[in-house]
Design an enzyme around this catalytic site. Sequence first.
Site, PDB file in Angstrom:
ATOM      1  N   LYS A  13       0.817  -1.216   0.000  1.00  0.00           N
ATOM      2  CA  LYS A  13       0.000   0.000   0.000  1.00  0.00           C
ATOM      3  C   LYS A  13       0.850   1.266   0.000  1.00  0.00           C
ATOM      4  O   LYS A  13       0.465   2.247  -0.615  1.00  0.00           O
ATOM      5  CB  LYS A  13      -1.051  -0.003   1.107  1.00  0.00           C
ATOM      6  CG  LYS A  13      -0.551  -0.018   2.519  1.00  0.00           C
ATOM      7  CD  LYS A  13      -1.762   0.006   3.441  1.00  0.00           C
ATOM      8  CE  LYS A  13      -1.465  -0.306   4.885  1.00  0.00           C
ATOM      9  NZ  LYS A  13      -0.109  -0.471   5.351  1.00  0.00           N
ATOM     10  N   ARG A  42      -7.034   2.243  11.001  1.00  0.00           N
ATOM     11  CA  ARG A  42      -6.665   0.848  11.177  1.00  0.00           C
ATOM     12  C   ARG A  42      -7.613   0.141  12.135  1.00  0.00           C
ATOM     13  O   ARG A  42      -7.429  -1.045  12.411  1.00  0.00           O
ATOM     14  CB  ARG A  42      -5.253   0.776  11.763  1.00  0.00           C
ATOM     15  CG  ARG A  42      -4.178   0.393  10.773  1.00  0.00           C
ATOM     16  CD  ARG A  42      -2.868   0.434  11.539  1.00  0.00           C
ATOM     17  NE  ARG A  42      -1.840  -0.384  10.972  1.00  0.00           N
ATOM     18  CZ  ARG A  42      -0.893   0.051  10.154  1.00  0.00           C
ATOM     19  NH1 ARG A  42      -0.880   1.288   9.748  1.00  0.00           N
ATOM     20  NH2 ARG A  42       0.037  -0.762   9.736  1.00  0.00           N
ATOM     21  N   ARG A  68      13.397  -2.315   8.884  1.00  0.00           N
ATOM     22  CA  ARG A  68      12.710  -1.784  10.062  1.00  0.00           C
ATOM     23  C   ARG A  68      12.724  -2.797  11.207  1.00  0.00           C
ATOM     24  O   ARG A  68      12.574  -3.995  10.976  1.00  0.00           O
ATOM     25  CB  ARG A  68      11.249  -1.481   9.705  1.00  0.00           C
ATOM     26  CG  ARG A  68      11.067  -0.157   9.041  1.00  0.00           C
ATOM     27  CD  ARG A  68       9.733  -0.035   8.376  1.00  0.00           C
ATOM     28  NE  ARG A  68       8.617  -0.562   9.186  1.00  0.00           N
ATOM     29  CZ  ARG A  68       7.361  -0.568   8.768  1.00  0.00           C
ATOM     30  NH1 ARG A  68       7.049  -0.091   7.592  1.00  0.00           N
ATOM     31  NH2 ARG A  68       6.412  -1.057   9.534  1.00  0.00           N
ATOM     32  N   ARG A  85      11.956  -6.713   2.783  1.00  0.00           N
ATOM     33  CA  ARG A  85      11.663  -5.289   2.650  1.00  0.00           C
ATOM     34  C   ARG A  85      12.740  -4.450   3.334  1.00  0.00           C
ATOM     35  O   ARG A  85      13.179  -4.751   4.434  1.00  0.00           O
ATOM     36  CB  ARG A  85      10.304  -4.992   3.288  1.00  0.00           C
ATOM     37  CG  ARG A  85      10.031  -3.501   3.401  1.00  0.00           C
ATOM     38  CD  ARG A  85       8.589  -3.201   3.524  1.00  0.00           C
ATOM     39  NE  ARG A  85       8.067  -3.439   4.860  1.00  0.00           N
ATOM     40  CZ  ARG A  85       6.823  -3.134   5.213  1.00  0.00           C
ATOM     41  NH1 ARG A  85       5.996  -2.656   4.319  1.00  0.00           N
ATOM     42  NH2 ARG A  85       6.407  -3.363   6.429  1.00  0.00           N
ATOM     43  N   ARG A 133       1.777  -8.448  13.834  1.00  0.00           N
ATOM     44  CA  ARG A 133       1.139  -7.375  13.052  1.00  0.00           C
ATOM     45  C   ARG A 133       0.050  -7.919  12.136  1.00  0.00           C
ATOM     46  O   ARG A 133      -0.982  -7.291  11.930  1.00  0.00           O
ATOM     47  CB  ARG A 133       2.201  -6.620  12.254  1.00  0.00           C
ATOM     48  CG  ARG A 133       2.954  -5.624  13.125  1.00  0.00           C
ATOM     49  CD  ARG A 133       4.249  -5.174  12.512  1.00  0.00           C
ATOM     50  NE  ARG A 133       4.063  -4.492  11.268  1.00  0.00           N
ATOM     51  CZ  ARG A 133       4.948  -4.522  10.271  1.00  0.00           C
ATOM     52  NH1 ARG A 133       6.059  -5.220  10.384  1.00  0.00           N
ATOM     53  NH2 ARG A 133       4.718  -3.853   9.179  1.00  0.00           N
TER      54      ARG A 133
HETATM   55  P1  ADP Z   1       2.819  -1.502   7.800  1.00  0.00           P
HETATM   56  O1  ADP Z   1       1.689  -0.990   6.979  1.00  0.00           O
HETATM   57  O2  ADP Z   1       3.840  -2.213   7.029  1.00  0.00           O
HETATM   58  O3  ADP Z   1       2.361  -2.247   9.016  1.00  0.00           O
HETATM   59  P2  ADP Z   1       3.251   1.153   8.940  1.00  0.00           P
HETATM   60  O4  ADP Z   1       4.475   1.947   8.694  1.00  0.00           O
HETATM   61  O5  ADP Z   1       1.963   1.611   8.358  1.00  0.00           O
HETATM   62  O6  ADP Z   1       3.618  -0.294   8.435  1.00  0.00           O
HETATM   63  O7  ADP Z   1       3.029   1.001  10.531  1.00  0.00           O
HETATM   64  C1  ADP Z   1       4.034   0.606  11.406  1.00  0.00           C
HETATM   65  C2  ADP Z   1       3.500   0.556  12.823  1.00  0.00           C
HETATM   66  O8  ADP Z   1       3.076   1.875  13.226  1.00  0.00           O
HETATM   67  C3  ADP Z   1       2.260  -0.304  13.028  1.00  0.00           C
HETATM   68  O9  ADP Z   1       2.578  -1.661  13.218  1.00  0.00           O
HETATM   69  C4  ADP Z   1       1.658   0.336  14.286  1.00  0.00           C
HETATM   70  O10 ADP Z   1       2.339  -0.057  15.453  1.00  0.00           O
HETATM   71  C5  ADP Z   1       1.917   1.811  14.064  1.00  0.00           C
HETATM   72  N1  ADP Z   1       0.779   2.436  13.339  1.00  0.00           N
HETATM   73  C6  ADP Z   1       0.774   2.921  12.079  1.00  0.00           C
HETATM   74  N2  ADP Z   1      -0.438   3.402  11.744  1.00  0.00           N
HETATM   75  C7  ADP Z   1      -1.227   3.228  12.836  1.00  0.00           C
HETATM   76  C8  ADP Z   1      -2.596   3.491  13.131  1.00  0.00           C
HETATM   77  N3  ADP Z   1      -3.424   4.045  12.211  1.00  0.00           N
HETATM   78  N4  ADP Z   1      -3.057   3.181  14.368  1.00  0.00           N
HETATM   79  C9  ADP Z   1      -2.260   2.646  15.295  1.00  0.00           C
HETATM   80  N5  ADP Z   1      -0.978   2.339  15.080  1.00  0.00           N
HETATM   81  C10 ADP Z   1      -0.444   2.623  13.874  1.00  0.00           C
END
Ligand code: ADP
Length: 221
Positions: free
Chosen positions: A16, A91, A163, A130, A174
Amino acid sequence: MKKANLIMLGAPGSGKGTRAVALCEVLNVVQVATGDLFRNNIKGGTELGKLAKSYIDKGELVPDEVTASMVKDRLQQPDTQKGFILDGFPRTIKQAEMLESILKELGEEITAVIFLDVPDAEIVKRISGRVICEKCQAPYHKEYSPSKVEGVCDKCGGKLYTRDDDKPETVLNRLEVFRKNTFPLVEFYEKKGLIVRIPPELSAEGAVSDMRKLSQELGLL
Ligand code: ADP
Ligand code: ZN
């Protein structure tokens, strides 16, 4: 022409982020990626960053209120006027409801929710491999979409790294969190007639042309 206020919905590693960046290029709008915003705060050593890190490192979600208020601040910046691509937010159903009231206050609406429908087995393969740029956060995959020079970002020359939360144990958590908390959003937005499903694509190469086609289909271009 409709204004592009889009949401990207998909499991971690569904691609995404890559598609969001491509859409921004095609539509000339900004990407609002909550993961990037958190990582920038962690790098900057802010209070928000410290709080977020304690959740992110375990593969858990940062609390809804904290995340929504960060997004609200971001959406009030003038560069979102032309449109925005929300990547990684909402989310949870609670976040989706909070987003509705934020947008109402700002006089905005969601145009469409783009759901990247990727099978679990594929996800694990994608995440292991990744790497992202330490400076601009551009994503790469060692096998599927490598940078031209190994370990170096094509766009800005920054160093690529894995990461912390892309470690296998954290990835499984996750995925679990995605299934439990985020997947119900597909139905939530389906009921509102906003869901657009797109098939998984392995390489990042076709992303821009795919997203241009999608934008035309959605009447955004
Ligand atoms: P990915 O989509 O690969 O999981 P992201 O960079 O979007 O990676 O998110 C990394 C982490 O940041 C998530 O696992 C979560 O802990 C936190 N995070 C990101 N977006 C949100 C959200 N909308 N609500 C709560 N936690 C979030
Ligand atoms: Zn870079």
